[in-house]
Design a protein around this motif. Structure first.
Motif, mmCIF file in Angstrom:
data_model
loop_
_atom_site.group_PDB
_atom_site.id
_atom_site.type_symbol
_atom_site.label_atom_id
_atom_site.label_comp_id
_atom_site.label_asym_id
_atom_site.label_seq_id
_atom_site.Cartn_x
_atom_site.Cartn_y
_atom_site.Cartn_z
ATOM 1 N N GLN A 110 53.703 -8.199 5.563
ATOM 2 C CA GLN A 110 53.376 -8.919 4.356
ATOM 3 C C GLN A 110 52.490 -8.353 2.797
ATOM 4 O OE1 GLN A 110 50.850 -11.292 7.457
ATOM 5 N NE2 GLN A 110 51.313 -13.426 6.297
ATOM 6 N N TYR A 146 55.668 -7.315 1.348
ATOM 7 C CA TYR A 146 56.273 -7.858 0.337
ATOM 8 C C TYR A 146 55.531 -8.931 -0.896
ATOM 9 C CZ TYR A 146 58.641 -13.075 -0.077
ATOM 10 O OH TYR A 146 59.478 -14.206 -0.866
ATOM 11 N N LYS A 194 54.790 -14.877 1.480
ATOM 12 C CA LYS A 194 55.273 -15.580 3.244
ATOM 13 C C LYS A 194 54.849 -14.842 4.423
ATOM 14 C CE LYS A 194 59.788 -17.408 1.323
ATOM 15 N NZ LYS A 194 61.370 -17.124 1.356
ATOM 16 N N ALA A 199 57.430 -13.809 9.488
ATOM 17 C CA ALA A 199 58.731 -14.489 10.353
ATOM 18 C C ALA A 199 60.052 -14.577 9.404
ATOM 19 C CB ALA A 199 58.391 -15.599 11.135
ATOM 20 N N GLU A 200 58.903 -15.403 8.175
ATOM 21 C CA GLU A 200 59.886 -15.975 6.784
ATOM 22 C C GLU A 200 59.860 -15.192 6.369
ATOM 23 O OE1 GLU A 200 58.476 -18.998 4.640
ATOM 24 O OE2 GLU A 200 57.340 -19.670 6.654
ATOM 25 N N ALA A 206 62.986 -13.435 8.232
ATOM 26 C CA ALA A 206 64.245 -14.587 7.550
ATOM 27 C C ALA A 206 65.336 -13.813 6.681
ATOM 28 C CB ALA A 206 64.074 -15.866 8.098
ATOM 29 N N GLY A 207 64.615 -14.299 5.343
ATOM 30 C CA GLY A 207 65.067 -13.462 4.480
ATOM 31 C C GLY A 207 65.471 -12.227 4.223
ATOM 32 N N ASP A 254 66.073 -13.519 0.106
ATOM 33 C CA ASP A 254 64.945 -13.307 -0.614
ATOM 34 C C ASP A 254 65.311 -11.446 -1.027
ATOM 35 O OD1 ASP A 254 62.638 -13.093 -1.367
ATOM 36 O OD2 ASP A 254 62.053 -14.237 -0.300
#
Length: 324
Positions: A199, A202, A215, A218-219, A222-223, A229
């Protein structure tokens, strides 16, 4: 449940759930694993007493493992308010022989009992036949376990390697250190190689792109998976490179010719990207020692019961029950 004369109660305490099982020697008893939500219990003692009541088990030994430092037989859970010592395990389980381990120590004790189906190869290396091995846990936190064989016993000393300083070698990486400091964090290995580390990476890349934001892991993943992303992909790339660099440093410190074994939820999420995002190149990037790094095979442990098996193995060794 059918009992034997030498049942061992084993438990693996995570941040959310505790799994408890029975073992005979190093073998987990079929159907004995039960899962309990930590939020529904005030202590490990409550969990163990509930398990004993539900199963009518009478273990002669007990070994528990949890995510947190262990000093003088006392485990202080990192993500729970539980403090666990041998006396409370003995009282709750009724067992005469007890042991308390860090969760990475338990994983180390399990290595000799894992088969090919339990392991996914990540990086080819030597024969993996050495007695010295290394477990690297990437999950809610980051830690390692050094595994040695001596005199027929498995020795797994505790460690808190996640709090070592993160090695930053490129000019752009210095920006990560400044970002972490601005967030009130010390730029440690764990602050990059854990769930919150992903995190942080990111958020750092978003800030560098002039588009601050956050985010959950998990998100972010996904990106990465669908490429939607760009900053998520960048964060994953930095994560994988840092993982390779740190693991390479640890390999040189310990010389684990028996192999390096990754565990943990973040390991499993990012392992499919290790090859394409440069884990191997970062692992081998040791100047004139680059070729030397080819001697260390790297695997991902895919057996969810490994920590329980490790607890059983440790007690079996202590009690002289390990098969020849």
């Amino acid at each position: 449940m059918t009992q034997t004369d030498a049942l061992t109660l084993v438990a693996d305490i995570g941040g959310t759930n505790t799994r408890v099982a029975l073992a005979c020697g190093v073998e987990l008893q079929p159907g004995s694993i039960r899962r309990y939500r930590n939020a529904e219990a005030g202590s490990l003692e409550e969990v163990l007493k509930k398990y004993i009541a539900e199963t009518s088990a009478s273990p002669v030994a007990a070994c528990i493992a949890g995510a947190g430092p262990v000093m003088d037989g006392v485990l202080r859970m990192t993500n729970l308010s539980w403090v666990i010592d041998e006396a409370c395990v003995r009282e709750a389980s009724g067992a005469a022989r007890v042991a308390v381990l860090n969760d990475l120590q338990a994983q180390g004790h399990a290595l000799s009992h894992l088969g090919p189906d339990d392991l996914r190869p990540l990086l080819a290396g030597g024969t993996g036949s050495g007695s010295t091995r290394l477990v690297v846990g990437l999950g809610t936190g980051m830690n390692i376990a050094m595994v040695f064989e001596h005199g027929g016993l498995t020795l797994v000393p505790p460690s808190e390697a996640g709090h070592m300083s993160l090695a930053l070698r490129q000019a752009d990486e210095l920006g990560l250190a400044e970002f972490l400091k601005s967030e009130g964090e010390f730029p440690s290995v764990e602050e990059a190689l854990s769930g919150r580390g992903l995190q942080a990476l990111y958020q750092w890349r978003r800030a560098e792109a002039g588009n601050p934001g956050a985010k959950p892991p998990a998100e972010i993943m996904a990106g990465v998976a669908d490429g939607s992303d760009a900053q998520a992909v960048e964060a994953a790339e930095y994560y994988v490179r840092f993982a390779g660099r740190v693991t390479g440093d640890l390999a040189l410190a310990q010389l684990p010719f028996g192999g390096i074994y990754f565990i943990g939820g973040v390991s499993r999420s990012l392992a499919p990207y290790f090859d394409s995002m440069g884990f191997g190149a970062s692992f081998r990037d040791k100047g004139r020692f680059s070729d030397f790094m080819d001697q260390f095979p790297v695997w991902l442990i895919e057996n969810d019961e490994a920590a329980l098996v490790g607890c059983a193995s440790h007690m079996a060794e202590i009690m002289g029950q390990t098969p020849e």
